[in-house]
Motif scaffolding. Sequence first.
Motif: not given
Length: 319
Positions: A166, A223, A227-229, A231, A295
Amino acid sequence: MTTSEGNLAGKLVVLVGGSGFFGAHVAQELLSRGARLRVVCRNPKKAFRLKPLANLGQIQFVRADLTDRAVLPAVVADADAVVNLVGAFGGDLDAVHVHGPAALAKAAGEAGAEAFVHISALGCDAESEVDYARTKAAGEAAVLAAFPKATILRPSIIFGSDDNFITMFARLISRLPVLPVFGPDAKLQPVFVDDAAHAVANALTNPGKHGGKTYDVAGPEVITMGELNRRIAKAQGRKPLFADLPDAVSGMIATCTGWLPGAPISSDQWKLLKAGNVAGKGPGLKELGVAPRPLSLFLDRWMVAYRKHGRFSDKRGLA
């Protein structure tokens, strides 16, 4: 609700590969349950940061290499339980993921250890063309052959405030106006590091229940990379331009540049990413007595340091 299946008061737990990110969190969980720790790694100085977590005489450090079979009997001498956390993406992976863990499991059994927890990886596959996934699967089989009551844990990508996952994306997003996203549709099921550490401790405290079993250790939500980026960017209050790369482009970049130092992604990493990192239908954290946390529970708080004006960018803090 997450439950502790017992304490480890006075038990000697040997933590092999305990100097890394995950190892530090496992150590803290085990120490909190009263265990005595023997932390084994190639460079013990890297593990000295664990000293303040322990009471006097509760922790010791040993210099040893998992691939050196001759030293393993001494490493596990008098151990009540052993945890193998060693893993690598390069080098002699058969030695690190297969032969070393098998020798450690054999030595643990001969030393009379009651429990052995082996950290494998979600998505390991004995038929994979990627050495990492292949050797992780072979390592599971080798450990169980040597210590049939071992518990195998297959963690997904592990996240925490001090991780290299992260935080890597957080740094890039805070610095770059345009960011390429490899495998934007690749599915992940990241797990919070303290939940994974709790799973290790529960497996150790109840080997009669968990021994000889394999568990997928994954978070509560699936995810995508894209989508992670997004968020992370939202939690930072930033709006960079994300360039979602088609698979063909991602694969070409990985193949042509992946061997270079500092390359954004290697060929093997791309193959693993494309395959996804999601738990199967077998037992998981629930069966280990752990309720995984998402997360989203942590991201806004962790990203404060990456916002343009830090905590002063939050107008609510000025009310």
